[in-house]
Scaffold this motif. Structure first.
Motif, PDB file in Angstrom:
ATOM      1  N   LEU A   1       0.832  -1.204   0.000  1.00  0.00           N
ATOM      2  CA  LEU A   1       0.000   0.000   0.000  1.00  0.00           C
ATOM      3  C   LEU A   1       0.867   1.254   0.000  1.00  0.00           C
ATOM      4  CD1 LEU A   1      -2.859  -0.981   2.483  1.00  0.00           C
ATOM      5  CD2 LEU A   1      -2.962  -0.886  -0.012  1.00  0.00           C
ATOM      6  N   ASP A   2       1.953   1.246   0.750  1.00  0.00           N
ATOM      7  CA  ASP A   2       2.882   2.379   0.722  1.00  0.00           C
ATOM      8  C   ASP A   2       3.460   2.563  -0.676  1.00  0.00           C
ATOM      9  OD1 ASP A   2       2.527   2.866   3.431  1.00  0.00           O
ATOM     10  OD2 ASP A   2       4.292   1.715   4.030  1.00  0.00           O
ATOM     11  N   HIS A   3       3.823   1.455  -1.289  1.00  0.00           N
ATOM     12  CA  HIS A   3       4.426   1.490  -2.617  1.00  0.00           C
ATOM     13  C   HIS A   3       3.442   2.029  -3.662  1.00  0.00           C
ATOM     14  CE1 HIS A   3       6.713   0.102  -6.122  1.00  0.00           C
ATOM     15  NE2 HIS A   3       5.633  -0.535  -6.531  1.00  0.00           N
TER      16      HIS A   3
ATOM     17  N   PRO B   1      -4.039   8.179  -2.835  1.00  0.00           N
ATOM     18  CA  PRO B   1      -4.682   8.987  -1.800  1.00  0.00           C
ATOM     19  C   PRO B   1      -5.826   8.230  -1.147  1.00  0.00           C
ATOM     20  CG  PRO B   1      -5.370   9.707  -3.979  1.00  0.00           C
ATOM     21  CD  PRO B   1      -4.288   8.694  -4.188  1.00  0.00           C
ATOM     22  N   GLY B   2      -5.958   8.362   0.139  1.00  0.00           N
ATOM     23  CA  GLY B   2      -7.063   7.762   0.859  1.00  0.00           C
ATOM     24  C   GLY B   2      -6.887   6.286   1.117  1.00  0.00           C
TER      25      GLY B   2
ATOM     26  N   PRO C   1      -5.760   0.575  10.765  1.00  0.00           N
ATOM     27  CA  PRO C   1      -7.141   0.667  10.269  1.00  0.00           C
ATOM     28  C   PRO C   1      -7.375   1.847   9.332  1.00  0.00           C
ATOM     29  CG  PRO C   1      -7.016   1.217  12.613  1.00  0.00           C
ATOM     30  CD  PRO C   1      -5.704   0.632  12.238  1.00  0.00           C
ATOM     31  N   HIS C   2      -6.595   2.911   9.476  1.00  0.00           N
ATOM     32  CA  HIS C   2      -6.786   4.087   8.622  1.00  0.00           C
ATOM     33  C   HIS C   2      -6.428   3.803   7.170  1.00  0.00           C
ATOM     34  CE1 HIS C   2      -2.526   4.104   9.683  1.00  0.00           C
ATOM     35  NE2 HIS C   2      -2.307   4.866   8.635  1.00  0.00           N
ATOM     36  N   ARG C   3      -5.743   2.684   6.897  1.00  0.00           N
ATOM     37  CA  ARG C   3      -5.363   2.358   5.535  1.00  0.00           C
ATOM     38  C   ARG C   3      -6.489   1.673   4.764  1.00  0.00           C
ATOM     39  NH1 ARG C   3       0.100   2.519   4.798  1.00  0.00           N
ATOM     40  NH2 ARG C   3      -0.591   2.849   2.648  1.00  0.00           N
ATOM     41  N   PHE C   4      -7.594   1.330   5.443  1.00  0.00           N
ATOM     42  CA  PHE C   4      -8.652   0.539   4.820  1.00  0.00           C
ATOM     43  C   PHE C   4     -10.009   1.208   4.990  1.00  0.00           C
ATOM     44  CE2 PHE C   4      -5.214  -2.288   5.963  1.00  0.00           C
ATOM     45  CZ  PHE C   4      -5.032  -3.028   4.796  1.00  0.00           C
ATOM     46  N   SER C   5     -10.800   1.164   3.910  1.00  0.00           N
ATOM     47  CA  SER C   5     -12.162   1.695   3.967  1.00  0.00           C
ATOM     48  C   SER C   5     -13.188   0.596   4.191  1.00  0.00           C
ATOM     49  CB  SER C   5     -12.486   2.461   2.679  1.00  0.00           C
ATOM     50  OG  SER C   5     -12.216   1.665   1.538  1.00  0.00           O
ATOM     51  N   ARG C   6     -13.011  -0.546   3.524  1.00  0.00           N
ATOM     52  CA  ARG C   6     -13.899  -1.697   3.668  1.00  0.00           C
ATOM     53  C   ARG C   6     -13.050  -2.960   3.645  1.00  0.00           C
ATOM     54  NH1 ARG C   6     -15.330   1.424  -0.380  1.00  0.00           N
ATOM     55  NH2 ARG C   6     -17.312   2.534  -0.457  1.00  0.00           N
ATOM     56  N   LEU C   7     -13.640  -4.065   4.132  1.00  0.00           N
ATOM     57  CA  LEU C   7     -12.957  -5.351   4.137  1.00  0.00           C
ATOM     58  C   LEU C   7     -13.854  -6.391   3.472  1.00  0.00           C
ATOM     59  CD1 LEU C   7     -11.734  -5.351   7.864  1.00  0.00           C
ATOM     60  CD2 LEU C   7     -10.508  -4.483   5.851  1.00  0.00           C
ATOM     61  N   VAL C   8     -13.265  -7.191   2.585  1.00  0.00           N
ATOM     62  CA  VAL C   8     -13.962  -8.323   1.983  1.00  0.00           C
ATOM     63  C   VAL C   8     -13.167  -9.563   2.367  1.00  0.00           C
ATOM     64  CG1 VAL C   8     -14.758  -9.416  -0.133  1.00  0.00           C
ATOM     65  CG2 VAL C   8     -14.834  -6.923   0.086  1.00  0.00           C
ATOM     66  N   LEU C   9     -13.777 -10.435   3.166  1.00  0.00           N
ATOM     67  CA  LEU C   9     -13.073 -11.552   3.802  1.00  0.00           C
ATOM     68  C   LEU C   9     -13.668 -12.863   3.302  1.00  0.00           C
ATOM     69  CD1 LEU C   9     -13.172  -9.894   7.339  1.00  0.00           C
ATOM     70  CD2 LEU C   9     -11.286  -9.828   5.689  1.00  0.00           C
TER      71      LEU C   9
END
Length: 265
Positions: free
Chosen positions: A88-90, A94-95, A117-125
């Motif tokens: 994700l850093d790579h 934005p957002g 947690p701030h790196r994710f908006s939703r999770l699909v598991l």
């Protein structure tokens, strides 16, 4: 579709980047790869792209096109989550991103989301693996498998893996040999044996909308884990498939879920 590469902690992680729009990152299950999952025909991603998502799928460390060293700690869920956060850093978008993963990838996403947690908006598991009360037996089996490979080779281990029938819901899905190289396989297995999902009390603090997709009749991905996971997460919905036809709806279900505002379940 563009192929990208990231050097991280002594490995080269290879990913495919396709589509435009908000970022959705997918982590595959253990012992397979993006290409193998595509050949299996399990999960269709066209609806996600049609919903206006930039989809990044990557081969986990030591799997598929990605490289890796025989270091047990690199293949724990926490270690794999570190790879995901580095990716994700790579990607440097934005957002937050939508985090998606199946089996080992499901656990990877959960550990990454708990840590950041701030790196994710939703999770699909998808098809959560054994966890908590069911994890100990799975861990013992993984350690025994690592010993079998070191003693008798990967073919001997693969033969024992193929002895049991697949879950009825995916009985028509072809089997493929593991993608990690034989020199890495024991470390992959031991790393997974050292792992578990985050504790339910920790997951209770993960306030992100989540879609949990499970199927029945699979001891490696027991319905009990999916149910407990959906109960632990504060904003989760659970869908259970009992037929191959219903599994084929997962792409549309994921696309519909990702199209909702991120602050709604």
């Amino acid at each position: 579709m563009a192929e990208g590469r990231l050097r991280h902690r002594g490995a080269e992680l290879v990913y495919d980047d396709i589509g435009t729009g908000p970022l959705a990152v997918y982590a595959h299950g253990g012992f397979v790869s993006q290409a193998v999952e595509d050949r299996m025909g399990l999960f269709g991603w066209e609806p996600v792209l049609a919903a206006g998502r930039r989809l990044v799928r990557y081969d986990a460390r030591g799997h598929g096109r990605s490289t890796g060293e025989p270091v047990d700690a690199h293949y724990t869920y926490a270690g794999l989550a570190d790879d995901l956060l580095a990716l994700l850093d790579h990607l440097d978008t934005p957002g937050p991103a939508d985090g998606m993963g199946s089996s080992m990838g499901c656990a990877t996403v959960l550990h990454a989301a708990v840590r950041a947690p701030h790196r994710f908006s939703r999770l699909v598991l998808l098809i959560p693996p054994t966890a908590w009360t069911t994890r100990a037996a799975h861990a013992r089996a993984n350690r025994a498998s690592a010993e079998t490979i070191e003693r008798a080779g990967a073919r001997a281990w693969s033969a024992t893996r193929d002895e049991g029938p697949p879950p009825a819901v995916v009985a028509d899905v072809p089997a493929f040999p593991p993608t990690p190289a034989e020199r890495v396989l024991p470390s992959v297995l031991r790393g997974l044996a050292l792992s578990d999902l985050p504790p339910p009390a920790t997951l209770a603090g993960l306030h992100r909308p989540a879609l949990v997709l499970a199927w029945t009749g699979d001891p490696g991905h027991p319905l009990s884990t999916a149910q407990a996971l959906a109960a632990a997460l504060p904003s989760a919905q659970l869908h259970v498939s009992r037929s191959r036809a219903d599994v084929r709806t997962w792409g549309q279900r994921i696309a519909a879920f990702l199209s909702r505002p991120p602050n709604k379940n």
